[in-house]
Design an enzyme around this catalytic site. Structure first.
Site, mmCIF file in Angstrom:
data_model
loop_
_atom_site.group_PDB
_atom_site.id
_atom_site.type_symbol
_atom_site.label_atom_id
_atom_site.label_comp_id
_atom_site.label_asym_id
_atom_site.label_seq_id
_atom_site.Cartn_x
_atom_site.Cartn_y
_atom_site.Cartn_z
ATOM 1 C CB CYS A 43 -0.867 0.003 1.246
ATOM 2 S SG CYS A 43 0.136 0.062 2.744
ATOM 3 C CG HIS A 105 2.673 -0.408 12.495
ATOM 4 N ND1 HIS A 105 3.930 -0.928 12.286
ATOM 5 C CD2 HIS A 105 1.837 -1.126 11.730
ATOM 6 C CE1 HIS A 105 3.847 -1.922 11.420
ATOM 7 N NE2 HIS A 105 2.602 -2.066 11.061
ATOM 8 C CG HIS A 155 -1.464 -3.668 15.912
ATOM 9 N ND1 HIS A 155 -1.093 -2.460 15.362
ATOM 10 C CD2 HIS A 155 -1.284 -4.597 14.944
ATOM 11 C CE1 HIS A 155 -0.723 -2.655 14.105
ATOM 12 N NE2 HIS A 155 -0.821 -3.943 13.823
ATOM 13 C CD GLU A 157 -3.383 1.626 13.113
ATOM 14 O OE1 GLU A 157 -2.999 0.809 12.244
ATOM 15 O OE2 GLU A 157 -4.507 2.158 13.096
ATOM 16 C CB THR A 195 -5.606 1.778 9.614
ATOM 17 O OG1 THR A 195 -4.381 1.134 9.981
ATOM 18 C CG2 THR A 195 -5.605 3.221 10.075
ATOM 19 C CB SER A 253 1.011 -8.486 8.602
ATOM 20 O OG SER A 253 0.116 -7.828 7.730
ATOM 21 C CG ASN A 255 -2.794 -5.771 5.895
ATOM 22 O OD1 ASN A 255 -2.816 -6.335 4.807
ATOM 23 N ND2 ASN A 255 -1.670 -5.293 6.418
ATOM 24 C CB SER A 298 3.614 -4.987 5.116
ATOM 25 O OG SER A 298 2.990 -6.084 5.734
HETATM 26 FE FE1 SF4 Z 1 -1.396 3.042 5.806
HETATM 27 FE FE2 SF4 Z 1 -1.408 0.716 7.134
HETATM 28 FE FE3 SF4 Z 1 -3.357 1.284 5.433
HETATM 29 FE FE4 SF4 Z 1 -0.978 0.777 4.494
HETATM 30 S S1 SF4 Z 1 -2.268 -0.654 5.597
HETATM 31 S S2 SF4 Z 1 -2.309 2.484 3.845
HETATM 32 S S3 SF4 Z 1 0.324 1.655 6.083
HETATM 33 S S4 SF4 Z 1 -2.899 2.397 7.312
#
Ligand code: SF4
Length: 361
Positions: A43, A105, A155, A157, A195, A253, A255, A298
């Site tokens: 991203c 983060h 985490h 973040e 996020t 990670s 996400n 990532s």
């Molecule tokens: Fe930003 Fe994390 Fe979303 Fe990537 S995954 S755009 S680093 S908030």
């Protein structure tokens, strides 16, 4: 090949050699194919953070200290370590006056202060979309609202965001948490989130929060970032057709792990996370016709390509890309890096804009 000045292939040394044909014994099913989710992988926030470390190494020389993993991917971290980055858990581990990069983060104001107290040269690679959540937390606290932060305990973040309004913030980790929450004033609440959560689970948490606290206020916009959402939408499209989904990404990670959950919740018969192609087990492919493939935000694309190569060796030669969105977002480099060491405009920053690294592809 990296576009860094030394021209070294920065990814090559960090992974085990791929053993071609390792999966060839997987029983052959008719119509073997791969559905490749898009968007996947890097991203804009990760791209920016990784380039920030590279630029810091280029401009200031090794070592460059990085507080926490710059992004949650072991391959990226080990590659940067080989180039001279030193990853630490706390700014107290960084020698006085040295350069330190804050990870994508984000950090709490206490960490920023800790770095200033040691005269560190801080480079803030916090993703701008995380910074947006920090600003919300600060603003809501000033408005005397109590904040319900939906996110995962421990985490980085979450720790950074809570640090912007520590007296005002309560962590909500799941829909099941809602029943036992204790709040000061049920009519004075706003929710925000990490996020990188599952969109569906977060909306369920919010639904239950609103059931319990009907006057709960919403943030101005979703905090779950575009990249997390886009990758979940793409795997939702792939999962119902997949006997197996392989998600490339690291265990820490958020996400990435959510992509495994989302695949299973949306019809994939099985789903596994791997850091490297070499972790794919032959038995996962037994009787499998359709393999879905995606990667966390990532993850360099080179790691996905290695998975595809191993799958091709096992007879999955037909690769169809399932596109659900196009992404072209780019973020400016951290302000400390928008010029080179001599103060000249930075060619890789393109006037402050981040250019995608060619070593990802
Ligand atoms: Fe930003 Fe994390 Fe979303 Fe990537 S995954 S755009 S680093 S908030």
């Amino acid at each position: 090949m990296s576009s860094i000045t030394n021209g070294q292939p920065v990814l090559a040394a960090a992974r085990a050699p791929r053993v071609r044909g390792r999966l060839l014994d997987a029983p052959v099913a008719g119509g073997k194919r791969v559905l490749l989710a898009a968007p996947r992988g890097y991203c804009a926030g990760v791209d920016r953070a990784v380039i920030a470390v590279e630029k810091a190494l280029e401009n200031f020389g090794a070592p460059i200290y990085v507080r926490k993993q710059i992004v949650h991917n072991i391959h990226v971290v080990s590659t940067l370590e080989q180039r001279g980055a030193i990853f630490v858990d706390d700014v107290t581990e960084v020698p006085e006056g040295a350069h330190v990069v804050f990870s994508a983060h984000g950090v709490s104001p206490a960490v920023v202060q800790g770095a200033a107290d040691r005269n560190l040269q801080a480079i803030d690679a916090t993703c701008p979309l995380v910074t947006k959540v920090h600003r919300e937390a600060t603003r809501f606290a000033k408005q005397d609202l109590d904040i319900l932060l939906i996110g995962h305990t421990g985490h980085e973040e979450v720790e950074g965001t809570m640090g912007h309004a520590p007296e005002r913030t309560t962590l909500v980790t799941s829909p099941a948490d809602v029943d036992t929450l204790e709040v000061r004033d049920p009519d004075n609440l706003v929710w925000i989130s990490q996020t990188t959560l599952s969109v569906d689970e977060t909306m369920e948490t919010v639904r239950r929060l609103r059931e319990r606290f009907p006057n709960l206020q919403d943030p101005p916009s979703d905090d779950i970032c575009y990249a997390t959402q886009n990758r979940q939408v793409a795997i939702k499209k792939v999962a119902p057709q997949a006997d197996l989904v392989i998600v490339v990404g690291s265990a820490n990670s958020s996400n990435t792990v959510r992509l495994v959950d989302v695949a299973l919740e949306n019809g994939a018969k099985a789903a596994h996370r791997v850091d490297y192609a070499s972790e794919i087990r032959q038995e996962w492919l037994d009787g499998v016709e359709t393999v879905g493939v995606t990667s966390g935000a990532s993850v360099p694309e080179v790691l996905v390509q290695e998975v595809l190569a191993d799958l091709a060796d096992a007879g999955y030669l037909d690769v169809e890309t399932v596109v659900t969105a196009e992404e072209d977002l780019m973020f400016s480099l951290p302000k400390e890096l928008r010029r080179d060491a001599e103060g000249n405009p930075d060619e890789r920053g393109l006037g402050g804009r981040v250019k995608r690294l060619d070593w990802q592809n």
